[in-house]
Design an enzyme around this catalytic site. Structure first.
Site, PDB file in Angstrom:
ATOM      1  N   LYS A  59       3.329  21.019 -98.750  1.00 16.23           N
ATOM      2  CA  LYS A  59       3.607  21.111 -97.309  1.00 16.23           C
ATOM      3  C   LYS A  59       3.754  22.589 -96.965  1.00 16.23           C
ATOM      4  O   LYS A  59       4.729  23.236 -97.346  1.00 16.23           O
ATOM      5  CB  LYS A  59       4.870  20.349 -96.932  1.00 16.23           C
ATOM      6  CG  LYS A  59       5.070  20.280 -95.425  1.00 16.23           C
ATOM      7  CD  LYS A  59       6.310  19.510 -95.046  1.00 16.23           C
ATOM      8  CE  LYS A  59       6.365  19.314 -93.532  1.00 16.23           C
ATOM      9  NZ  LYS A  59       6.230  20.568 -92.791  1.00 16.23           N
ATOM     10  N   ASP A  94       4.393  25.867 -94.807  1.00 16.39           N
ATOM     11  CA  ASP A  94       5.364  26.216 -93.762  1.00 16.39           C
ATOM     12  C   ASP A  94       4.690  27.133 -92.744  1.00 16.39           C
ATOM     13  O   ASP A  94       4.830  28.347 -92.794  1.00 16.39           O
ATOM     14  CB  ASP A  94       6.561  26.910 -94.403  1.00 16.39           C
ATOM     15  CG  ASP A  94       7.773  26.931 -93.491  1.00 16.39           C
ATOM     16  OD1 ASP A  94       7.705  26.323 -92.410  1.00 16.39           O
ATOM     17  OD2 ASP A  94       8.781  27.551 -93.860  1.00 16.39           O
ATOM     18  N   GLU A 124       8.355  24.450 -99.068  1.00 19.09           N
ATOM     19  CA  GLU A 124       9.021  23.501 -98.172  1.00 19.09           C
ATOM     20  C   GLU A 124       9.039  22.081 -98.701  1.00 19.09           C
ATOM     21  O   GLU A 124       9.968  21.323 -98.433  1.00 19.09           O
ATOM     22  CB  GLU A 124       8.340  23.539 -96.798  1.00 19.09           C
ATOM     23  CG  GLU A 124       9.097  22.765 -95.735  1.00 19.09           C
ATOM     24  CD  GLU A 124       8.445  22.879 -94.361  1.00 19.09           C
ATOM     25  OE1 GLU A 124       9.062  22.425 -93.394  1.00 19.09           O
ATOM     26  OE2 GLU A 124       7.324  23.408 -94.269  1.00 19.09           O
TER      27      GLU A 124
END
Length: 293
Positions: A20, A22, A152
């Protein structure tokens, strides 16, 4: 297509895992000329000139704009320096460069791929050889690896899932190492000491069926530069009365709830307040009405 928050799926063989990133979501349109748009159609083409045409034929690509730190990790703080510059000068391009990380392929040669399974779209994207980060099997230790590297989290995507534009689908699950949430700015508390004459903390809210609900205030995580920017942005939005439907402590300066930000936090209290929030940055890619409790 948007992800829902959650935990890693137990039927991991049906999922692929991606890091994921950021950053800010962006769609790249390639059809003769290059065009870059945000989640709600805003034109990002001049804002992020580092995004090149990839030397690819006609395609529409989904991905994330990130600003990397010296360790090569996405830094949302660094990205904040570029998010509000519609036509950045060469100095800012050199000081805060961005990178585009593709993760999905929606159209190729003007043919929609949205109904294809995720695994097939990713295979076609990888064949383009445009620097798409890899995805991993659902039983990998990617979540632990991202935690160790200060990233993240991960997004778990069903291998057989189609791409559903505009849908927040359980076929995509975002699993975060750090608890973050989006908030609407409804006011600010004047600062004291070295912050005298400016912003001391921001008053945060989220929308409910009753209106904007106060969920706490955040006074940490700011640089002086960010506080100056926020002061300039919030000045024209000032209103005489509180936009919150519930009571807010202290005497504050109220603003129209037009701006969305993101904070990290440790937990929710029983009074529905964010505990130990830390400012992470503005989210101009978000609409206030989307920020709900």
């Amino acid at each position: 297509m948007l992800a829902v928050p959650g935990e890693l799926p137990s039927d991991h063989e049906r999922y692929g895992l991606e890091v994921k990133w950021d950053g800010i979501r962006a769609i790249v349109h390639l059809d003769g000329a290059l065009r870059v748009t945000g989640r709600h159609g805003a034109d990002y083409t001049r804002r992020y000139p580092e995004i090149s045409a990839f030397g690819v034929r006609k395609a529409v690509i989904d991905g994330e704009v990130v600003a990397l730190d010296q360790q090569g990790r996405p830094s949302f703080v660094r990205l904040q320096h570029r998010m509000h510059l519609t036509d950045p000068e060469p100095l800012m391009l050199a000081r805060y460069p961005v990178t585009y990380l593709p993760f999905d392929l929606l159209y190729l040669d003007r043919v929609s791929l949205c109904d294809l399974p995720y695994r097939d779209r990713r295979a076609l994207l990888d064949e383009l050889d445009i620097g798409a980060p890899p995805y991993f099997s659902g039983d990998s230790d990617l979540l632990a690896a991202t935690s160790e590297q200060g990233l993240e989290g991960v997004v778990a995507k069903r291998l057989d899932s189609p791409y559903q534009p505009g849908v927040r689908s359980p076929a995509w699950v975002k699993v975060k190492n750090l608890s973050t949430v989006e908030v609407v700015i409804g006011g600010w508390k004047p600062g004291k000491g070295r912050r005298s004459g400016g912003i001391g903390s921001l008053i945060m809210g989220m929308f409910t069926t009753e209106g904007l609900m106060y969920v706490g205030h955040v006074g940490t995580g700011f640089t002086e530069e960010v506080l100056d920017l926020l002061h300039a942005l919030l000045g024209p939005l000032e209103i005489p009365r509180s936009p919150f439907h519930n009571k807010v402590p202290w005497r504050n300066r109220w603003v129209r709830p037009d701006l969305v930000g993101e904070v990290a936090y440790t937990m929710w209290t029983d009074e529905q307040r964010l505990r130990h929030p830390v400012w992470r940055g503005l989210r101009p890619d978000k609409i206030p009405s989307e920020v709900t409790l």
